[in-house]
Enzyme design. Structure first.
Site, short mmCIF file in Angstrom:
data_model
loop_
_atom_site.label_atom_id
_atom_site.label_comp_id
_atom_site.label_asym_id
_atom_site.label_seq_id
_atom_site.Cartn_x
_atom_site.Cartn_y
_atom_site.Cartn_z
CB ALA A 110 -0.91 -0.01 1.23
CD GLN A 142 -3.07 -8.06 -2.07
OE1 GLN A 142 -2.90 -7.01 -1.48
NE2 GLN A 142 -2.30 -9.13 -1.87
CB CYS A 157 -3.14 -6.44 5.30
SG CYS A 157 -2.94 -4.73 5.89
NE ARG A 186 9.65 -5.39 5.20
CZ ARG A 186 10.39 -5.78 6.23
NH1 ARG A 186 10.80 -4.89 7.12
NH2 ARG A 186 10.71 -7.04 6.39
#
Length: 323
Positions: A18, A70, A101, A226
């Site tokens: 996100a 998604q 999440c 990440r």
């Protein structure tokens, strides 16, 4: 790799994040060799209620395929109906479902990684979506909700039995968020339990670590999250290493500067200058991590309000700080 009838030529994927994996960043990742893209997560209920901001998250470029949109949610009927709507109207290759999440507002609503605690609901969601959706439906999960509930192999088995086409496993529990070491043993256990494709996610930061994950877990592909922030070159690095064993050099300062300008320009074209530049600030911080005077540069970038000013700052960085 085949996910349903969708061919993935390179088994290196960009994980959905996100606020990060928007259209501009996905295009940069694709250019760098990423084989499979996934959008930021989109609320099924928001689509149902025609939320305009949600529509922007599903904009795709023809060059992005193969790509998944998604979805997140917990109502099997809504998830199924919205997957059909997306497949028919947006035409992605795959619908992916977020079951990983860890954010409280998502978990407290019974969505995201909260679903790891409810195998019965997972079964209902997968069954409903697989029956309704005309394209492959995949699922992104965690190892479990916490250390008392490490159930990724069980959840993955349910997903396969109910018609899911693939599963991505982040090697951490919801309780870990993004801290600690990813547990690749659970990814291996998932791969041993199911025959559908398995993506491994967690602690892959280079070509050698990608190869190590593939060898140790037997997973079909690696998904980068990440480690890709401020580093779209990682896809080229991993792809090259897996194909040739060569470790390519890290990007030069000039290449970093050029990429920042390219990324900022693309963001402004896509979202408008006001929003694009403000969103670019976090990317600037990631691109410049480890560079001399990075704290000063981040502070300067946080006051930039136009594309011209961003370009000026980057050129100043190129000439005066990293020369």
């Amino acid at each position: 790799m085949l996910i349903g009838n969708v061919k993935i030529d390179t088994n290196v994927a960009l994980a959905p994040m996100a606020g990060v994996t928007d259209l501009p960043y996905r295009l940069l990742s694709k250019e760098m060799g990423c084989g499979y893209l996934v959008t930021e997560m989109v609320s099924a209920k928001a689509i149902l209620y025609n939320n305009k901001n949600t529509d922007e998250l599903m904009v795709m470029d023809k060059s992005e395929h193969p790509i998944a949109i998604q979805l997140f949610g917990s109502d099997p009927d809504i998830m199924a109906e919205m997957s059909l709507k997306i497949a028919e109207e947006k035409k992605p290759d795959i619908i992916d479902v977020n079951m990983g999440c860890p954010v409280p507002k998502v978990v407290n609503n019974g969505e995201g990684s909260s679903l790891m605690k409810n195998p019965k609901l997972v079964e209902e969601i997968v069954t409903a979506m697989a029956k309704k959706c005309p394209i492959p439906v995949t699922f992104k999960i965690r190892t479990g909700f916490d250390d008392t509930c490490i159930n990724a192999p069980e959840i993955a088995h349910i997903i396969e039995e109910c018609g899911g086409a693939a599963v991505a496993v982040h090697g951490r529990t919801r309780a870990q968020y993004y801290s600690g070491k990813a547990d690749w043993n659970v990814i291996k256990a998932v791969k041993d339990r199911v025959s559908i494709p398995v993506w491994g996610n967690g602690d892959v930061v280079s070509g050698p670590s990608a190869k190590k994950m593939l060898e140790e877990t037997g997973c079909d592909g690696v998904m980068i999250g990440r480690a890709a922030r401020g580093n779209p070159w990682i896809f080229k690095e991993i792809k090259t290493y897996l194909e040739t064993g060569e470790i390519i050099p890290k990007p030069s300062y000039d290449e970093i500067c050029d990429m920042i300008i390219k990324h900022a320009t693309c963001l402004c074209e896509y979202k408008g200058e006001f929003t694009g530049i403000r969103e670019m600030r976090k990317h600037f911080a990631w691109y410049t991590a480890g560079i001399k005077h990075a704290a000063y540069l981040r502070n300067e970038a946080n006051h930039v309000t136009s594309l011209d000013a961003m370009v000026e700052l980057v050129e100043k960085m190129r000439k005066e700080i990293i020369a």
